[in-house]
Design a protein around this motif. Structure first.
Motif, PDB file in Angstrom:
ATOM      1  N   GLN A  50       0.865  -0.905  -0.003  1.00  0.00           N
ATOM      2  CA  GLN A  50      -0.160  -0.404  -0.260  1.00  0.00           C
ATOM      3  C   GLN A  50       1.043   1.262  -0.204  1.00  0.00           C
ATOM      4  O   GLN A  50       0.597   2.592  -0.557  1.00  0.00           O
ATOM      5  N   THR A  53       2.696   1.916  -3.041  1.00  0.00           N
ATOM      6  CA  THR A  53       1.303   2.238  -4.486  1.00  0.00           C
ATOM      7  C   THR A  53       1.049   4.041  -4.421  1.00  0.00           C
ATOM      8  O   THR A  53       0.990   4.237  -5.392  1.00  0.00           O
ATOM      9  N   LEU A  54       1.280   4.647  -3.104  1.00  0.00           N
ATOM     10  CA  LEU A  54       1.190   5.967  -2.912  1.00  0.00           C
ATOM     11  C   LEU A  54       1.870   6.796  -2.932  1.00  0.00           C
ATOM     12  O   LEU A  54       2.182   7.764  -3.463  1.00  0.00           O
TER      13      LEU A  54
ATOM     14  N   GLN B  19      -5.534  -3.913  -7.983  1.00  0.00           N
ATOM     15  CA  GLN B  19      -5.066  -3.941  -6.358  1.00  0.00           C
ATOM     16  C   GLN B  19      -4.461  -1.951  -6.258  1.00  0.00           C
ATOM     17  O   GLN B  19      -4.512  -1.843  -5.058  1.00  0.00           O
ATOM     18  N   LYS B  20      -4.316  -1.846  -7.164  1.00  0.00           N
ATOM     19  CA  LYS B  20      -3.766  -0.288  -6.903  1.00  0.00           C
ATOM     20  C   LYS B  20      -4.589   0.281  -5.993  1.00  0.00           C
ATOM     21  O   LYS B  20      -4.917   1.014  -5.955  1.00  0.00           O
ATOM     22  N   ASP B  23      -5.005  -0.247  -2.406  1.00  0.00           N
ATOM     23  CA  ASP B  23      -4.427  -0.309  -1.965  1.00  0.00           C
ATOM     24  C   ASP B  23      -4.562   1.858  -1.540  1.00  0.00           C
ATOM     25  O   ASP B  23      -4.581   1.722  -0.781  1.00  0.00           O
ATOM     26  N   VAL B  24      -5.295   2.045  -2.511  1.00  0.00           N
ATOM     27  CA  VAL B  24      -5.494   3.870  -2.111  1.00  0.00           C
ATOM     28  C   VAL B  24      -7.459   3.748  -0.934  1.00  0.00           C
ATOM     29  O   VAL B  24      -7.540   4.536  -0.174  1.00  0.00           O
TER      30      VAL B  24
END
Lengths: 503, 503
Positions: A50, A53-54, B19-20, B23-24
Motif C-alpha cells: 500500500q 502504491t501511494l 490492486q492499486k 491500496d488507495v
C-alpha cells in the motif's frame, strides 16, 4: 492573493496540485506511523504494498507535464508576492530535480535499497560486516551515479549533502569538523583526567507508568499541543507530521534506564514544536515545510540538551521527580543528578553517546562518506577504517561489527549525507540558544521556574514560521547575525562541563 | 493462471490495476480507522481533505478508459477460469455502474450529503426534526434521481436495495416483513403477558479493565487472529479491514452496563472473522470482497445472538465471569443471567433493542424508505409517520425527535436501502446456524465447552472463502439448500423465548 486574475488563478491551480500531492504523502505518513505503533504483525506485507502504491501515485502527480508547464509559467512572475515567488521557485527546483532521475535509475535504486536493507539485517544477525559489504558496494556505486545525475560543484559528496541541508559543502564541514577536533579533543582530555561522576542511580528501576506520566507532562510543559498531536510507544522514538495540526511523537520506556524515555521525549518534543509551528496556510507548499534536517535537529537538540540537560531546567522539575521516584532519588541532591545526566564517556554506539563525544561519532561517518564518494575508501575497507577511526578519535576498541560499522541503519537505506545534519543541529542549537538568551530578558530564570513560554515565543517568531522561505544558512544569519560558528557550541560546552567536572 | 499468454498477461494487468485501487481505498480505511480511534481533535479538518483526495484518486483510477477497454476485452473470455471470469464480470458491472453517474450528479450528491449530515447534527442538538427536513427532502429528491440513473425493475427502491444486497427486491422484503408481522407479533404478545425478567444486576458497576480483558479473551476464543488484527476503543464500535491480514475491531466500555461492551465485541468479532476469512490471493478483486451487507451482518449476528446469547455459550464463560465480577454476579445463578441478557422489551431506540423487537424497528424504516422512493411519503410526513408506526407496531410513544426520527445517522449520509440488511443478517444467521447444527455433529456441546473451532471451520468452509463469487441468495441456497426463509429465525426464537419466559 496578489496579481492579475489569471496569475491568481494559476497560482491557485498550483496550490491545489501541491496540496493533492501533500495529501497523498501525508496519508503515507499516517500508514507509516501506524506501521511503527499499532500494525499487527501479519499486516506488514500488504502495508508495504500500500505504501509503494501511494509513493508511486505521489511521484506520478509530481512529475506531471501539466505541473511543469504551470511552474514555468508562474516562475519569476512579478504579479506574485515574495512568498508566492519563493514557493514557485522551490517547487520548480524540486520538480526539475525529480525529472533528472532516469526511470531505470529509480528502479535500480529501489531494488538495491531493498536488497541492501535486508543484507544489513542479515549481517547484524550474524554480526558479520562481510555479509553486508557486497550490497553496500552496489549502493555506493549507485550513490556515485546519483551525484553525477544531480550535479555538483567541488566535491561529489556535495550533491548528497545538499539533499538534506541545502547549501552544505565539504568545504564548510571540513572546517567545522577541524574545529571539532581542535577544540573538543583537549576538553575531552581534561574531563578524562578528572574523577568520573556517578550515574548508577539512573539505572535503577523506574516504574513504566510513572515514566509515561512524566513524559506527557514534560511535553505539555514545553508547549507541545496535545490537541494537535499525541504520544505513543514505538521501538525507535520518532516524530511525524500529517499537517501542523496533527504532529505525533513516539517514545520508548526502559524501566532500568531513566534517561532513555526522558530525553528522547524532550528531543522529539522539540522536533514536534517546529512542525506544529509551521504555517497551516502554506500546507503542501515549500514554505510550509521544514527548511532542512539540520534546522529540524537544532530544534530537538536545543530542547534536549541546552534546555533539558541544564541545571535550571531541573531546578524546577527535580523536586517533583524526587517525589515520583523517591526510592531512587530522595537521597540524591540536585547537583549529583545534574552531573549524572551529563556524564561524558567515550563509547562505541552513536545513539548512546553524550553530547560531546557524539560529534566524533559524526565526524567519523562524515569522513567515511566523503571518502566513499571520492573513491579514496571502498566498501571493502570500511570495517577496518571504522575501527581505526574509533581507536584514533574515541580511544575505544570496537569489539565486533554490531558495535561498530553495522550499528546504523542509514547506509542500508542509501542515506549518505544525512549524518552531518546531526552535528549541524547541535551547533545551530547552541548558536540559536545563545542568541535567545541575549534577546529574551530573564530567559534562564523563566526556565528555572518551568516557564518555557518566552523561549517558545522566541522560536515561534524567529525559527518556526518560515518553512523553506530561508535556507538554514540564511535563517542562521537572519536570526543570529552570523553564519554558523562552532564557537557557540564550544563556549557552551566549556562553561557547562567545567562546572560539572570541576576542571 | 490459465489461458493463452496474452490473456494471462491481460488478466495480470487487470489484477494490478484493481490492486492499486484497493491500496488507495485501504489507505483511506487506515485514515478512517485513525480518525475514529486516535486522531487529535485539531487534526480533523486536514484529515477530511486528505480523505477526499484519496477518494478522488480512487475514483479516477476506477473510471480510467484503459481499465474499461481491458475489462471489455477480458469479458467472457474462454481462456479464463470460472473465478477469473467472475472477477471480470463483477468488475465490469462495477465499472459500468460508476460510469453511469453524471459528474454533476456526483458533485451535487457530495454537497447535499455534507449539508444533510450537518443539518442532522444541528437538528439532533435542538431535538427538532423540522431543522433536518429541508436538507433531507433535497436528499430524497437526489436518491430518486439515483434510482433512475441506476435503473431498476419493479419498485424504484429496488435500485437502492441492490446497492447493499445484490438481488434484494421489495417483493422479497414485503413477503419477509409480512412474516415478521404475522409471526413475531403473537410471540411478543405472549412474552408481554409473562412476568418480566430482572436485569438490574447487569447495570451495576463493572470495572473497565476487567471488561477490556474479557473482550480480548472472547475475541481470541472465537478464533479472531490478534496477529492479523487488533482491538481499540472508539465512540461507536466498528470493524474495518485493510486486507485479510489486518482486520481491526473497536469497542466501547460503559462501566455501568455490562452488555454494552460484551455483545458489541462479539458482534464485531463476527464481522472480523468474515474479513479474516476472505482469500488473500484475491486481494483487490471482487472475489476477495464480502458479498453483501446482509451476509456480513449474518456473521456478526450469528456470533452475537445465536452463539453469544445462548445458554451453552455462557455455560462455559459464566463461572469465570462470576469470579471476575464477583460483587455483582457471585449470587446470580447462570439461568438468571441467561434470562437477563435476553430480556425482551419494546423500546424507542433501534441500537438498544433486543433481538426480537429489533425487526419492527427495521420494518418501520423499510416501509418508510419504500414510501419515500415511490412518493407515498414525503420528508414532511416523516415525523408523524414514524411516531405512528412506533405506536402501532411497538406500542411505544415517541417523546421527542432524538428518541424518534432523528436517532439514526443513515439517511443523513444518503444511505437508503441499508437498514433491511440488518434484519436479513439475523434471518440468514438463523438459517446458517441451524444448518451448521445439522451438519456439524456435537456443535452445541463444543460451544458449551468453549470450543468454537468446529463452528469456525464450518464458516470458513461454507461462507467466508467465496467473496463475491456467490451473491447472498446463491450462497444461501448453496449452503442451506433453500432460499432465505424467515421460519428458521422464528423457530429459533419460539424455542429460545419459550424457555426464557416459561410461556
Amino acid at each position: 492573493m496578489t496579481g492579475s486574475k489569471s496569475t491568481a488563478e494559476q497560482y491557485t491551480r498550483y496550490k491545489l496540485k501541491m496540496q493533492k500531492i501533500a495529501d497523498v504523502k501525508n496519508a503515507m505518513a499516517v500508514l507509516g506511523w501506524d506501521q511503527e505503533t499499532y500494525l499487527p504483525e501479519k499486516g506488514a506485507a500488504f502495508r508495504g504494498q500500500q505504501l509503494t502504491t501511494l509513493s508511486t501515485i505521489a511521484h506520478e502527480l509530481f512529475t506531471e507535464e501539466d505541473l511543469g508547464t504551470l511552474l514555468h509559467e508562474l516562475h519569476n512572475h512579478s504579479d506574485l508576492d515574495a512568498l508566492q515567488q519563493k514557493n514557485i521557485a522551490l517547487s520548480l527546483e524540486d520538480y526539475e530535480k525529480n525529472k533528472k532521475y532516469p526511470a531505470a535509475f529509480v528502479a535500480e535504486m529501489s531494488q538495491t535499497t531493498n536488497e541492501c536493507y535486508h543484507a544489513w539485517i542479515k549481517a547484524r544477525k550474524a554480526n558479520d560486516y562481510t555479509i553486508f559489504a557486497p550490497a553496500l558496494s552496489k549502493m555506493i556505486t549507485l550513490k556515485k551515479q546519483e551525484t553525477a545525475i544531480l550535479g555538483y560543484e567541488g566535491h561529489p559528496y556535495n550533491a548528497l549533502l545538499n539533499e538534506y541541508e541545502t547549501g552544505a559543502t565539504t568545504t564548510m564541514l571540513d572546517s567545522i569538523f577541524e574545529d571539532v577536533k581542535k577544540a573538543l579533543s583537549p576538553l575531552l582530555a581534561k574531563i578524562e583526567a578528572r574523577p568520573q561522576v556517578d550515574k548508577d542511580f539512573l539505572l535503577k528501576h523506574y516504574d513504566r507508568d510513572n515514566q509515561w506520566k512524566l513524559g506527557i507532562d514534560l511535553l505539555r510543559d514545553m508547549g507541545y499541543d496535545l490537541q494537535a498531536g499525541r504520544q505513543d510507544i514505538s521501538e525507535h522514538p520518532f516524530t511525524t507530521s500529517f499537517n501542523p495540526l496533527d504532529v505525533r511523537v513516539t517514545t520508548r520506556i526502559d524501566e532500568n534506564d531513566f534517561g532513555n524515555m526522558t530525553w528522547s521525549c524532550i528531543h522529539e518534543g522539540g522536533h514536534a514544536l517546529y512542525e506544529q509551528g509551521l504555517p497551516t496556510d502554506q500546507y503542501g507548499l515549500p514554505c510550509g515545510e521544514a527548511t532542512s534536517l539540520g534546522i529540524h535537529e537544532s530544534q530537538s537538540r536545543l530542547w534536549e540538551n541546552n534546555v533539558g540537560r541544564s541545571l535550571q531546567f531541573w531546578k524546577h522539575h527535580y523536586p517533583r521527580l524526587q517525589l515520583q521516584f523517591s526510592d531512587n532519588l530522595a537521597a540524591v541532591p540536585l547537583n549529583s543528578f545534574y552531573q549524572a545526566i551529563n556524564q561524558v564517556r567515550p563509547s562505541l554506539i552513536r545513539t548512546e553517546a553524550d553530547e560531546l563525544t557524539y560529534h566524533f561519532h559524526i565526524m567519523i561517518r562524515y569522513e567515511i562518506e566523503k571518502g566513499l564518494m571520492d573513491g579514496s575508501i571502498s566498501a571493502n575497507d570500511l570495517q577496518h577504517t571504522w575501527n581505526e577511526y574509533y581507536r584514533q578519535y574515541l580511544h575505544v576498541t570496537v569489539p565486533d561489527d554490531v558495535h561498530g560499522v553495522l550499528q546504523d541503519i542509514h547506509w542500508s537505506h542509501g542515506s549518505f549525507g544525512y549524518f552531518p545534519t546531526y552535528s549541524l543541529g547541535s551547533f545551530y542549537a547552541a548558536q540559536f540558544f545563545t542568541t535567545a538568551q541575549k534577546q529574551v530578558p530573564g530567559l534562564d530564570d523563566a526556565i528555572a521556574t518551568g516557564n518555557y513560554h518566552p523561549l517558545l515565543e522566541w522560536l515561534r517568531s524567529n525559527i518556526h514560521p518560515f518553512g523553506r522561505f530561508y535556507t538554514s544558512g540564511e535563517l542562521c544569519k537572519k536570526v543570529t547575525g552570523k553564519e554558523l560558528q562552532f564557537s557557540y557550541f564550544m563556549d557552551y560546552a566549556e562553561k557547562k562541563y567545567a562546572s560539572i567536572y570541576n576542571h
